[in-house]
Design an enzyme around this catalytic site. Structure first.
Site, PDB file in Angstrom:
ATOM      1  CD  GLU A  81      -2.647   1.611   0.465  1.00 35.90           C
ATOM      2  OE1 GLU A  81      -3.210   2.795   0.501  1.00 35.90           O
ATOM      3  OE2 GLU A  81      -2.712   0.674  -0.425  1.00 35.90           O
ATOM      4  CG  HIS A 255     -17.220  -5.777 -17.289  1.00 31.33           C
ATOM      5  ND1 HIS A 255     -16.939  -4.706 -17.772  1.00 31.33           N
ATOM      6  CD2 HIS A 255     -16.262  -6.833 -17.220  1.00 31.33           C
ATOM      7  CE1 HIS A 255     -15.724  -4.858 -17.972  1.00 31.33           C
ATOM      8  NE2 HIS A 255     -15.171  -5.880 -17.690  1.00 31.33           N
TER       9      HIS A 255
END
Length: 349
Positions: A81, A255
């Site tokens: 992160e 999608h």
């Protein structure tokens, strides 16, 4: 005339063009690292922002426990992160330099100063979305907008590069691309958003098998209302998602349908402008990249989302966007030439 203008430009214009080109590559890296961060479930590796457990580098377990006793430190996820945050911050510095160069060259006629400042503004907004991604615990709305923001930054770096290169070469700046191109571009934006929505709601494997979805051509248990409930309240934590199977299936299936519609749009755009040699290669490359994207999507479904393929799928979406932008530039140049020729005919009438 072109040589004289080229020689009169300050060297910093060339540096700005190189920085914009580097920004394209750098932004793609930042996007892929962000996707990798999500795929390894490291989006909440640090519970705070912009630091990590109150520090600018990942601390030891003892300090982390003192800062957030309810959130045990996972060093790997925390470093993933923070690495994403570090390189995103470096990209922001690059945009800041380009904005400074834009201000420095604001008196040069034709220099794309406005794009330089828009780019900086979008990156600042991206930083805010990065913070909200953590503080709102991976809320899908924010995660999806964060992905769209990343693609917007990539597009702006690329467009700035094209503008600076044209300015350096004293080439004409294209007019707006034709309407059909804008329609297809809107399809692509919507499909990228659907991809982000699919990922942020962990719906990537909601449909198994291809071309059917869970052995059905149209699953009867799809819940579109819940799957696309965009005003839902912020939950305690969206890691691994909160939607039920029917909602995730609806997202995934939409999608797939979006990919089909986009492909038809790209094929139609290529067919209409297939006789234009300056645009044809970019349009053909766009169609081929779409075919590659479909293939990667099928592999993702059939093999339960392998990480390497997921990264390639994101890179393919970015490549498709850049190719479509390049074709839009070329089609805009055609529009400019047509307008110029029409003006000359009227002037000599």
């Amino acid at each position: 005339m072109q040589t004289t203008q080229h020689q009169s430009l300050p060297p910093s214009v060339n540096r700005a063009m190189l920085l914009a080109g580097s920004g394209v590559v750098f932004t793609l890296i930042v996007i892929l690292v962000g996707v990798w961060t999500r795929l390894v479930d490291a989006g909440l590796g640090c519970p705070d922002w912009p630091g990590c457990y109150g520090a600018w580098v990942v601390p030891d377990a003892e300090r982390a426990a003192g800062f957030a006793p309810h959130k045990p430190l996972d060093p790997f996820k925390a470093w993933v992160e923070m690495t994403h945050r570090y390189i995103a911050s470096a990209l922001g510095l690059l945009a800041l330099v380009l904005a400074w160069l834009g201000w420095k060259h604001r008196r040069l006629a034709g220099y794309p100063t406005a794009i330089s400042f828009i780019l900086l503004g979008v990156i600042c907004l991206q930083g805010a979305f990065g913070a909200w991604t953590v503080t709102l615990k991976l809320w899908p709305q924010v995660v999806t907008l964060h992905l769209l923001g990343g693609f917007s930054v990539l597009a702006l770096f690329f467009w700035l590069f094209l503008r600076l290169r044209a300015y350096r070469q004293s080439a004409a700046v294209p007019r707006s691309a034709p309407r059909l191109w804008w329609v297809v571009a809107a399809m692509l934006v919507l499909q990228v958003a659907l991809g982000g929505w699919t990922s942020s709601n962990y719906a990537g494997i909601a449909c198994t098998g291809f071309p059917t979805c869970n052995n059905e051509w149209w699953p009867g248990y799809m819940d579109f209302a819940e799957g696309f409930h965009l005003t839902q309240e912020v939950g305690p934590n969206y890691l691994h998602g909160q939607l039920h199977a029917g909602a995730r299936t609806a997202i995934h299936y939409t999608h797939r349908l979006g990919a089909l519609v986009l492909g038809l749009g790209l094929l139609w755009l290529f067919y209409i402008y297939r006789h234009q040699p300056v645009a044809r290669p970019w349009l053909l490359a766009s169609v081929l990249t779409w075919l590659l994207q479909v293939s990667l999507g099928i592999i993702l479904v059939l093999n339960a989302l392998p990480m390497s393929v997921a990264l390639l799928h994101t890179a393919g979406a970015a490549a498709l966007m850049l190719l479509l932008l390049r074709s839009g530039w070329q089609l805009g140049c055609l529009e400019s030439r047509s307008t110029t020729m029409l003006y000359r005919k009227v002037a000599h009438a």
